[in-house]
Write an enzyme that holds these catalytic residues in place. Structure first.
Site, PDB file in Angstrom:
ATOM      1  N   ALA A  85       0.609  -1.266   0.063  1.00  0.00           N
ATOM      2  CA  ALA A  85       0.029   0.061   0.018  1.00  0.00           C
ATOM      3  C   ALA A  85       0.879   1.424   0.013  1.00  0.00           C
ATOM      4  O   ALA A  85       0.551   2.368  -0.781  1.00  0.00           O
ATOM      5  CB  ALA A  85      -0.946  -0.097   1.215  1.00  0.00           C
ATOM      6  N   GLN A 117       4.102 -13.443  -1.376  1.00  0.00           N
ATOM      7  CA  GLN A 117       4.990 -11.906  -0.912  1.00  0.00           C
ATOM      8  C   GLN A 117       5.493 -12.500   0.496  1.00  0.00           C
ATOM      9  O   GLN A 117       6.605 -11.882   0.861  1.00  0.00           O
ATOM     10  CB  GLN A 117       3.861 -11.044  -0.749  1.00  0.00           C
ATOM     11  N   ASP A 151      -4.373  -2.506   3.572  1.00  0.00           N
ATOM     12  CA  ASP A 151      -4.218  -1.820   2.255  1.00  0.00           C
ATOM     13  C   ASP A 151      -5.487  -0.805   2.494  1.00  0.00           C
ATOM     14  O   ASP A 151      -5.222   0.220   1.885  1.00  0.00           O
ATOM     15  CB  ASP A 151      -4.553  -2.876   1.050  1.00  0.00           C
ATOM     16  N   LYS A 173      -4.293  -8.497   2.676  1.00  0.00           N
ATOM     17  CA  LYS A 173      -3.983  -9.443   1.739  1.00  0.00           C
ATOM     18  C   LYS A 173      -5.213 -10.752   1.997  1.00  0.00           C
ATOM     19  O   LYS A 173      -5.287 -11.308   3.186  1.00  0.00           O
ATOM     20  CB  LYS A 173      -2.567 -10.144   1.636  1.00  0.00           C
TER      21      LYS A 173
HETATM   22  O1  MRU Z   1      -0.939  -7.180  -3.551  1.00  0.00           O
HETATM   23  P1  MRU Z   1       0.106  -6.552  -2.771  1.00  0.00           P
HETATM   24  O2  MRU Z   1       1.484  -7.107  -2.731  1.00  0.00           O
HETATM   25  O3  MRU Z   1       0.392  -5.020  -3.148  1.00  0.00           O
HETATM   26  O4  MRU Z   1      -0.447  -6.519  -1.338  1.00  0.00           O
HETATM   27  C1  MRU Z   1      -0.137  -5.613  -0.417  1.00  0.00           C
HETATM   28  C2  MRU Z   1       0.125  -6.436   0.824  1.00  0.00           C
HETATM   29  O5  MRU Z   1       1.369  -6.789   0.715  1.00  0.00           O
HETATM   30  C3  MRU Z   1      -0.544  -6.820   1.806  1.00  0.00           C
HETATM   31  O6  MRU Z   1      -1.882  -6.823   1.796  1.00  0.00           O
HETATM   32  C4  MRU Z   1       0.046  -6.059   3.110  1.00  0.00           C
HETATM   33  O7  MRU Z   1      -0.022  -7.027   4.395  1.00  0.00           O
HETATM   34  C5  MRU Z   1      -0.386  -4.644   3.293  1.00  0.00           C
HETATM   35  S1  MRU Z   1       0.113  -3.377   2.075  1.00  0.00           S
HETATM   36  C6  MRU Z   1       1.221  -2.664   3.524  1.00  0.00           C
END
Ligand code: MRU
Length: 373
Positions: free
Chosen positions: A56, A210, A251, A262
């Site tokens: 985010a 990730q 996010d 996520k």
């Molecule tokens: O799809 P992404 O990799 O952009 O997703 C974001 C994330 O990595 C997670 O949801 C995360 O825990 C929050 S973003 C700081």
């Protein structure tokens, strides 16, 4: 934070050429550290959409630099034409990924700063200033999230008489998802720096992994003990007293403290709740969407290509980075990228202004009602 002993941010302006933005291309981590040159707003939009950069805070910061590059290349024959190109660039950036509200927030902040200046050169300077400010604030806020989250880990460590504090995290809300430090990882890094023993269970986080690829990489590079677990292992570990706390990122949060993160986060929150384990969400205020109250109904959940579920990417024994099919070729797959954890499952939010209950009153106690002052 560090990669191979060298300090990096995830994104920066090229040292010798201010018309080029450089970012770590995260598609190649943990196997290769590749720095990508981003030269115009289209390249920035592609990097966000195709997840060369992700997370985010980093999505928001990258969008800020996208607005700066759009300003550099916008027509200069009239302020009207210049502004119309900027508005168009902002819309294009906002359309790249729907869930992280930091993207919209950063674009709007840049547009306001640009509009407020008179004269095209001043507008371009404002775009650069604002993008730099977003990047610097992102790093500073994450550092403060670390300072505010540290006492929570210290308290558990005291209770455990110095035995390692076992923390479970999901996905990557580490420094790679921001400009530096990260959110979920910031208290962990702060505790580790202070000599408190911590150990992190890292959910691998299918489909793009990730956790297994990025969180494990950055914790390892920065000396934090950790173990990668499969996405479904957390509940088992919690039942057996192997997890002291959960910290995840966010996010988009509602003004009432519901949180999108996520896909799979909600299940971890349910398991933590059922086992009496504290579940914290770390986030900067740029992830709060002040317009909405009901996360399940109002947060847009991104759906992505089924190929991300059907193929898995990794490094072969001869060193090539490749994707391989792991499902029947013809089976359809659904790829929901995020889910919403309702506020009643969250022990507290850890923000740059302190720790608060995941409630409207709790958030308002730190931030007022949305003007961020
Ligand atoms: O799809 P992404 O990799 O952009 O997703 C974001 C994330 O990595 C997670 O949801 C995360 O825990 C929050 S973003 C700081």
């Amino acid at each position: 934070m560090k990669i191979n002993g060298k300090h990096y941010r995830t994104i920066w302006v090229h040292q010798d050429d201010p018309s080029v933005i450089q970012a770590i291309d995260q598609r190649f981590l943990p196997h290769e550290v590749i720095i990508e040159d981003l030269k115009d707003v289209d390249a920035i939009a592609k990097a966000i959409k195709e997840m060369h950069i992700r997370g985010a805070g980093l999505i928001g910061t990258t969008a800020g630099y996208g607005m700066y590059l759009a300003a550099l290349h916008a027509p200069r024959h009239s302020e009207e034409a210049f502004m119309s190109a900027l508005v168009h660039a902002g819309e294009m950036l906002k359309a790249t990924r729907p869930t992280a509200v930091n993207l919209e927030w950063a674009v709007n902040r840049c547009l306001e700063a640009i509009k407020a200046e008179k004269g095209i050169e001043n507008k371009i300077a404002a775009a650069r200033r604002t993008a730099d400010a977003i990047a610097d604030e992102d790093a500073a806020f994450c550092r403060r999230i670390g300072e505010h989250g540290l006492p929570i880990i210290e308290e558990i460590s005291r209770r455990k008489k110095g035995e390692p504090v076992n923390i479970l995290t999901h996905c990557n809300a580490g420094w790679l998802a921001f400009v530096d430090y990260g959110t979920a990882t910031a208290p962990i890094y702060a505790a580790h720096e202070k000599g408190i023993k911590v150990h992190v269970y890292v959910d691998e986080t299918r489909p793009l992994n990730q956790g297994g690829q990025l969180t494990a990489f950055e914790l390892g590079q920065n000396g934090v003990p950790h173990t990668i677990i499969t996405d479904n292992a957390g509940g088992h570990l919690m039942q057996h007293g192997m997890v002291d706390m959960v910290i995840v990122g966010c996010d988009r949060a509602t003004r009432t403290g519901d949180v999108a993160n996520k896909i799979g986060t909600y299940l971890k929150a349910l398991a933590a709740h059922a086992n009496g384990i504290p579940f914290y969400v770390a986030l900067p205020s740029s992830s709060i969407d002040w317009k909405i109250r009901d996360g399940i109904r109002e947060i847009p959940i991104e759906t992505r290509s089924e190929n991300e579920v059907k193929y898995i990417r990794g490094r072969t024994k001869d060193g090539k980075i490749e994707s391989v099919l792991i499902t029947p070729a013809n089976s359809p797959a659904a790829n929901y990228a995020f889910d919403v954890t309702p506020n009643h499952l969250i022990t507290a939010l850890i923000t740059e202004r302190g720790v608060c209950p995941a409630t409207e009153e709790g958030i308002a106690g730190l931030f007022g009602h949305g003007n961020n002052d």
